[in-house]
Motif scaffolding. Structure first.
Motif, PDB file in Angstrom:
ATOM      1  N   LEU A  82       4.133  -4.078   3.224  1.00 46.21           N
ATOM      2  CA  LEU A  82       4.886  -2.861   3.513  1.00 46.21           C
ATOM      3  C   LEU A  82       6.163  -2.926   2.696  1.00 46.21           C
ATOM      4  CD1 LEU A  82       5.889  -0.368   5.202  1.00 46.21           C
ATOM      5  CD2 LEU A  82       6.636  -2.026   6.930  1.00 46.21           C
ATOM      6  N   GLU A  83       6.450  -1.861   1.959  1.00 43.29           N
ATOM      7  CA  GLU A  83       7.738  -1.830   1.274  1.00 43.29           C
ATOM      8  C   GLU A  83       8.298  -0.428   1.292  1.00 43.29           C
ATOM      9  OE1 GLU A  83       7.107  -3.310  -2.760  1.00 43.29           O
ATOM     10  OE2 GLU A  83       7.300  -1.287  -3.533  1.00 43.29           O
ATOM     11  N   ALA A  84       9.622  -0.370   1.206  1.00 37.60           N
ATOM     12  CA  ALA A  84      10.337   0.900   1.152  1.00 37.60           C
ATOM     13  C   ALA A  84      11.704   0.636   0.543  1.00 37.60           C
ATOM     14  CB  ALA A  84      10.499   1.493   2.554  1.00 37.60           C
ATOM     15  N   THR A  85      12.309   1.698   0.032  1.00 40.18           N
ATOM     16  CA  THR A  85      13.709   1.577  -0.358  1.00 40.18           C
ATOM     17  C   THR A  85      14.542   2.029   0.835  1.00 40.18           C
ATOM     18  OG1 THR A  85      13.602   3.743  -1.413  1.00 40.18           O
ATOM     19  CG2 THR A  85      13.339   1.815  -2.841  1.00 40.18           C
ATOM     20  N   VAL A  86      15.642   1.303   1.051  1.00 45.46           N
ATOM     21  CA  VAL A  86      16.510   1.528   2.197  1.00 45.46           C
ATOM     22  C   VAL A  86      17.935   1.725   1.680  1.00 45.46           C
ATOM     23  CG1 VAL A  86      17.382   0.552   4.365  1.00 45.46           C
ATOM     24  CG2 VAL A  86      15.068  -0.024   3.583  1.00 45.46           C
ATOM     25  N   LEU A 121      15.404  -2.292  -2.351  1.00 41.99           N
ATOM     26  CA  LEU A 121      13.975  -2.470  -2.118  1.00 41.99           C
ATOM     27  C   LEU A 121      13.774  -3.564  -1.069  1.00 41.99           C
ATOM     28  CD1 LEU A 121      11.030  -1.804  -2.848  1.00 41.99           C
ATOM     29  CD2 LEU A 121      11.151  -3.677  -4.493  1.00 41.99           C
ATOM     30  N   LEU A 122      13.138  -3.211   0.033  1.00 49.16           N
ATOM     31  CA  LEU A 122      12.822  -4.158   1.098  1.00 49.16           C
ATOM     32  C   LEU A 122      11.304  -4.227   1.200  1.00 49.16           C
ATOM     33  CD1 LEU A 122      13.925  -5.985   3.367  1.00 49.16           C
ATOM     34  CD2 LEU A 122      13.966  -3.976   4.846  1.00 49.16           C
ATOM     35  N   ARG A 123      10.738  -5.431   1.059  1.00 49.15           N
ATOM     36  CA  ARG A 123       9.284  -5.638   1.074  1.00 49.15           C
ATOM     37  C   ARG A 123       8.957  -6.721   2.090  1.00 49.15           C
ATOM     38  NH1 ARG A 123       7.940  -7.571  -4.286  1.00 49.15           N
ATOM     39  NH2 ARG A 123       7.947  -5.386  -4.887  1.00 49.15           N
ATOM     40  N   VAL A 124       7.897  -6.471   2.855  1.00 51.18           N
ATOM     41  CA  VAL A 124       7.413  -7.427   3.850  1.00 51.18           C
ATOM     42  C   VAL A 124       5.924  -7.637   3.604  1.00 51.18           C
ATOM     43  CG1 VAL A 124       6.956  -7.760   6.304  1.00 51.18           C
ATOM     44  CG2 VAL A 124       9.097  -6.698   5.587  1.00 51.18           C
ATOM     45  N   ASP A 144      10.230   6.026  -0.752  1.00 51.48           N
ATOM     46  CA  ASP A 144       9.288   5.248  -1.572  1.00 51.48           C
ATOM     47  C   ASP A 144       8.484   4.255  -0.738  1.00 51.48           C
ATOM     48  OD1 ASP A 144      10.341   6.561  -3.844  1.00 51.48           O
ATOM     49  OD2 ASP A 144      11.957   5.100  -3.944  1.00 51.48           O
ATOM     50  N   VAL A 145       7.902   4.730   0.340  1.00 50.88           N
ATOM     51  CA  VAL A 145       7.181   3.870   1.283  1.00 50.88           C
ATOM     52  C   VAL A 145       5.780   3.559   0.739  1.00 50.88           C
ATOM     53  CG1 VAL A 145       6.320   3.665   3.641  1.00 50.88           C
ATOM     54  CG2 VAL A 145       8.432   4.934   3.166  1.00 50.88           C
ATOM     55  N   VAL A 146       5.409   2.285   0.809  1.00 49.72           N
ATOM     56  CA  VAL A 146       4.089   1.834   0.371  1.00 49.72           C
ATOM     57  C   VAL A 146       3.535   0.882   1.420  1.00 49.72           C
ATOM     58  CG1 VAL A 146       2.820   0.570  -1.409  1.00 49.72           C
ATOM     59  CG2 VAL A 146       4.758   1.985  -2.062  1.00 49.72           C
ATOM     60  N   VAL A 147       2.270   1.079   1.796  1.00 50.09           N
ATOM     61  CA  VAL A 147       1.547   0.126   2.640  1.00 50.09           C
ATOM     62  C   VAL A 147       0.237  -0.173   1.920  1.00 50.09           C
ATOM     63  CG1 VAL A 147       0.550  -0.386   4.898  1.00 50.09           C
ATOM     64  CG2 VAL A 147       2.515   1.153   4.741  1.00 50.09           C
ATOM     65  N   LEU A 148      -0.011  -1.451   1.658  1.00 53.96           N
ATOM     66  CA  LEU A 148      -1.199  -1.874   0.920  1.00 53.96           C
ATOM     67  C   LEU A 148      -1.808  -3.097   1.576  1.00 53.96           C
ATOM     68  CD1 LEU A 148       0.292  -1.658  -2.687  1.00 53.96           C
ATOM     69  CD2 LEU A 148      -1.421  -0.129  -1.728  1.00 53.96           C
ATOM     70  N   PRO A 149      -3.094  -3.372   1.322  1.00 53.01           N
ATOM     71  CA  PRO A 149      -3.667  -4.642   1.781  1.00 53.01           C
ATOM     72  C   PRO A 149      -2.879  -5.801   1.163  1.00 53.01           C
ATOM     73  CG  PRO A 149      -5.391  -3.179   0.951  1.00 53.01           C
ATOM     74  CD  PRO A 149      -4.075  -2.552   0.599  1.00 53.01           C
ATOM     75  N   VAL A 150      -2.631  -6.842   1.933  1.00 54.71           N
ATOM     76  CA  VAL A 150      -1.792  -7.942   1.453  1.00 54.71           C
ATOM     77  C   VAL A 150      -2.398  -8.632   0.236  1.00 54.71           C
ATOM     78  CG1 VAL A 150      -2.689  -9.813   2.886  1.00 54.71           C
ATOM     79  CG2 VAL A 150      -0.260  -9.783   2.286  1.00 54.71           C
ATOM     80  N   ASP A 151      -3.704  -8.527   0.029  1.00 52.16           N
ATOM     81  CA  ASP A 151      -4.319  -9.226  -1.103  1.00 52.16           C
ATOM     82  C   ASP A 151      -3.916  -8.636  -2.458  1.00 52.16           C
ATOM     83  OD1 ASP A 151      -5.867  -6.932  -1.065  1.00 52.16           O
ATOM     84  OD2 ASP A 151      -7.691  -7.960  -0.395  1.00 52.16           O
ATOM     85  N   VAL A 152      -3.174  -7.510  -2.487  1.00 51.82           N
ATOM     86  CA  VAL A 152      -2.679  -7.017  -3.770  1.00 51.82           C
ATOM     87  C   VAL A 152      -1.704  -8.000  -4.393  1.00 51.82           C
ATOM     88  CG1 VAL A 152      -2.984  -4.586  -3.173  1.00 51.82           C
ATOM     89  CG2 VAL A 152      -0.747  -5.666  -2.828  1.00 51.82           C
TER      90      VAL A 152
END
Length: 171
Positions: free
Chosen positions: A31-35, A103-106, A154-162
């Motif tokens: 999960l990432e987004a700009t904050v 940019l904050l990514r988890v 700029d929210v993104v949610v992707l499978p972690v295997d990316v």
């Protein structure tokens, strides 16, 4: 209800607010987004593996990765706050500035939780990398503001295997 708007092309949360989206069945993801922090009070960031959300800001089961201008936090929430890790941002570059996008990514994979803040091209290591021994296994995603005003975009949610194997194995 909490004050929030999306008319500007990004989400704004004010005061004590959260917004949950996605599916509670989601387990391992990135999960990432700009904050953007608009005030030098409280903190704001991403919530993940969220189940049982309620109307109050801490009323949920899940995790929170949040920041203010001085500190990056990772915590577990089960209708209360339990800090798992923190990073002193006054000692790292680039500095978090009010009114600027960060940019904050988890990434969550099993019990492993990694948090990046403004990763640089030549240093892509997470700021936080820990394993929760009794992890919350799945849940939705979202955004949270705690005693502040913050914007999210700029929210993104992707499978972690990316992230590929290079991100999951440490030489």
């Amino acid at each position: 209800p909490p004050a929030g708007s999306t008319g500007s092309g990004y989400l704004t949360l004010e005061g004590q607010a959260k917004l949950v989206a996605g599916q509670e069945q989601w387990s391992d993801y990135l999960l990432e987004a700009t904050v953007m922090l608009k005030a030098d009070t409280g903190n704001a960031g991403l919530i993940f593996r969220v189940t049982d959300p309620g109307p109050k800001p801490d009323q949920m089961r899940g995790y929170y990765a949040g920041l203010n201008a001085r500190t990056l936090y990772l915590g577990r929430m089960e209708n209360n706050w339990r800090q798992l890790a923190q990073v002193d941002l006054t000692k790292v570059e680039p500095k978090v500035q009010l009114g600027a996008w960060n940019l904050l990514r988890v990434a969550v994979q099993g019990g492993r939780i990694r948090v990046w803040l403004n990763p640089l091209h030549d240093d892509t290591r997470p700021r936080i990398d820990l394993t929760d021994k009794d992890p919350i296994p799945h849940g939705a995603v979202g955004f949270r503001a705690h005693s502040t005003t913050a914007c999210f975009d700029d929210v993104v949610v992707l499978p972690v295997d990316v992230l590929g194997e290079t991100a999951t194995t440490v030489p």
